[in-house]
Design an enzyme around this catalytic site. Structure first.
Site, PDB file in Angstrom:
ATOM      1  N   ASP A 109       0.827  -1.215   0.000  1.00  0.00           N
ATOM      2  CA  ASP A 109       0.000   0.000   0.000  1.00  0.00           C
ATOM      3  C   ASP A 109       0.852   1.252   0.000  1.00  0.00           C
ATOM      4  O   ASP A 109       1.840   1.360   0.741  1.00  0.00           O
ATOM      5  CB  ASP A 109      -0.875   0.025   1.262  1.00  0.00           C
ATOM      6  N   GLU A 141      -5.422   4.144  -3.082  1.00  0.00           N
ATOM      7  CA  GLU A 141      -6.871   4.318  -2.957  1.00  0.00           C
ATOM      8  C   GLU A 141      -7.362   5.474  -3.820  1.00  0.00           C
ATOM      9  O   GLU A 141      -6.692   6.513  -3.904  1.00  0.00           O
ATOM     10  CB  GLU A 141      -7.236   4.597  -1.489  1.00  0.00           C
ATOM     11  N   GLU A 204     -13.802  -2.433  -1.964  1.00  0.00           N
ATOM     12  CA  GLU A 204     -14.008  -2.599  -0.517  1.00  0.00           C
ATOM     13  C   GLU A 204     -15.419  -2.164  -0.128  1.00  0.00           C
ATOM     14  O   GLU A 204     -15.820  -1.006  -0.336  1.00  0.00           O
ATOM     15  CB  GLU A 204     -12.954  -1.795   0.276  1.00  0.00           C
TER      16      GLU A 204
HETATM   17  O1  KIV Z   1      -4.863  -1.962   4.079  1.00  0.00           O
HETATM   18  C1  KIV Z   1      -5.442  -3.017   3.805  1.00  0.00           C
HETATM   19  O2  KIV Z   1      -5.295  -4.050   4.452  1.00  0.00           O
HETATM   20  C2  KIV Z   1      -6.334  -3.002   2.644  1.00  0.00           C
HETATM   21  C3  KIV Z   1      -7.276  -4.141   2.507  1.00  0.00           C
HETATM   22  C4  KIV Z   1      -8.340  -4.038   3.519  1.00  0.00           C
HETATM   23  C5  KIV Z   1      -7.809  -4.245   1.134  1.00  0.00           C
HETATM   24  O3  KIV Z   1      -6.305  -2.100   1.890  1.00  0.00           O
END
Ligand code: KIV
Length: 280
Positions: A109, A141, A204
């Protein structure tokens, strides 16, 4: 000087074919392209991991796509939100996961603020996740409004996963965590993310019917979380699946009760120490 590892002249009396110096066996990780090609053919699980021990368990269980989610802010760093998570924290945890695995694709991420200021900044931070943590791809995101950032990152050859529906980095500042049901907006966002070059997209807490429609409409895999069974893949937060907390989101299936088992084990240990039962 001729060393054993260097090519020798073809006419030398003991000429042998050139062999590179032996190194660690190279195991190729599952690529973004391979994941994209699973669309419509293979249903595949994705799970989060944030450290070396759990990452090893994940590979041992045969799961070959790991997400180092910024949910690490909640589950391992004790924040209420993912919003405060930094690049340094993501690199720290993602590095542990990539060092402990060899074959799994490790998507990482991009934390809040690491792709919002400019496309250059987004690319610079994506490059850091690849170079400093060994990320196989990055996830960010946002829908149509993040299309340019996705384009900038993919133009450097870094594969990107999109993420629409509930977007936890900004949820508490606006729309919250309620299920997303605005069909046209969700479809437009999904298509914009795909057109920008993402190889997969997380949905999500999107209404299950809409998630199914998006899945049928896109040529890239959808990875659902709380978005029903029609997605191409499912992802869960590892600590939710393991039952580490008393309460978990309604869409989670608890496959174990590791939280309760841990407290029991610790109580037994404490009791043994207090009563001189351990060490024997
Ligand atoms: O940060 C995370 O774990 C996520 C998942 C919930 C898709 O983005």
């Amino acid at each position: 000087m001729i060393t054993p590892d260097r090519p020798r002249a073809a006419d030398a009396p003991d000429a042998r074919p050139y062999q590179p110096a032996p190194g660690p066996a190279t195991v190729r990780r599952v690529t973004a392209g391979a994941i994209k090609r699973r669309k419509g053919k293979v249903l595949f699980p994705v799970i989060t991991a944030y450290d070396a021990s759990f990452a090893r368990f994940v590979e041992e269980a045969g799961i070959d796509v790991i997400l180092v989610g910024d949910s690490l802010g909640n589950v391992v760093l004790g924040y209420d939100e993912t919003t405060p998570v930094t690049m340094e924290e993501m690199i720290h945890h993602a590095g542990a996961v990539t060092r402990a695995t060899s074959r799994a694709h490790v998507m990482v991420d991009m934390p809040f603020g690491s792709y919002h200021v400019s496309n250059e900044d987004a690319l610079r931070n994506a490059i850091r996740l690849v170079k400093e943590a060994g990320a196989s791809s990055v996830k960010l995101e946002g829908g149509a409004h993040e299309a340019e950032a996705i384009r900038a990152i993919t133009s450097a050859g870094i594969p990107v996963v999109g993420h629409i529906g509930v977007t936890p980095q900004t949820a508490s500042m606006g729309p919250g965590y309620k299920p997303r049901t605005h069909r046209d907006r969700l479809m437009a966002d999904a298509k914009a993310v795909e057109a920008a070059g993402a190889y997969a997209i997380v949905l999500e807490v999107v209404d299950a019917e809409i998630a199914g429609e998006i899945t049928r409409e896109l040529s890239i895999p959808t990875i659902g979380i709380g978005s029903g069974p029609q997605c191409d893949s499912q992802v869960l937060v590892l600590y939710d699946l393991l039952g580490m907390y008393k309460h978990s989101p309604s869409f989670v299936k608890r496959y174990a009760e590791v939280g309760a088992a841990t407290v029991d084990a610790l109580r037994n240990y404490a009791e043994d120490v207090r009563t001189r039962t351990f060490p024997e």
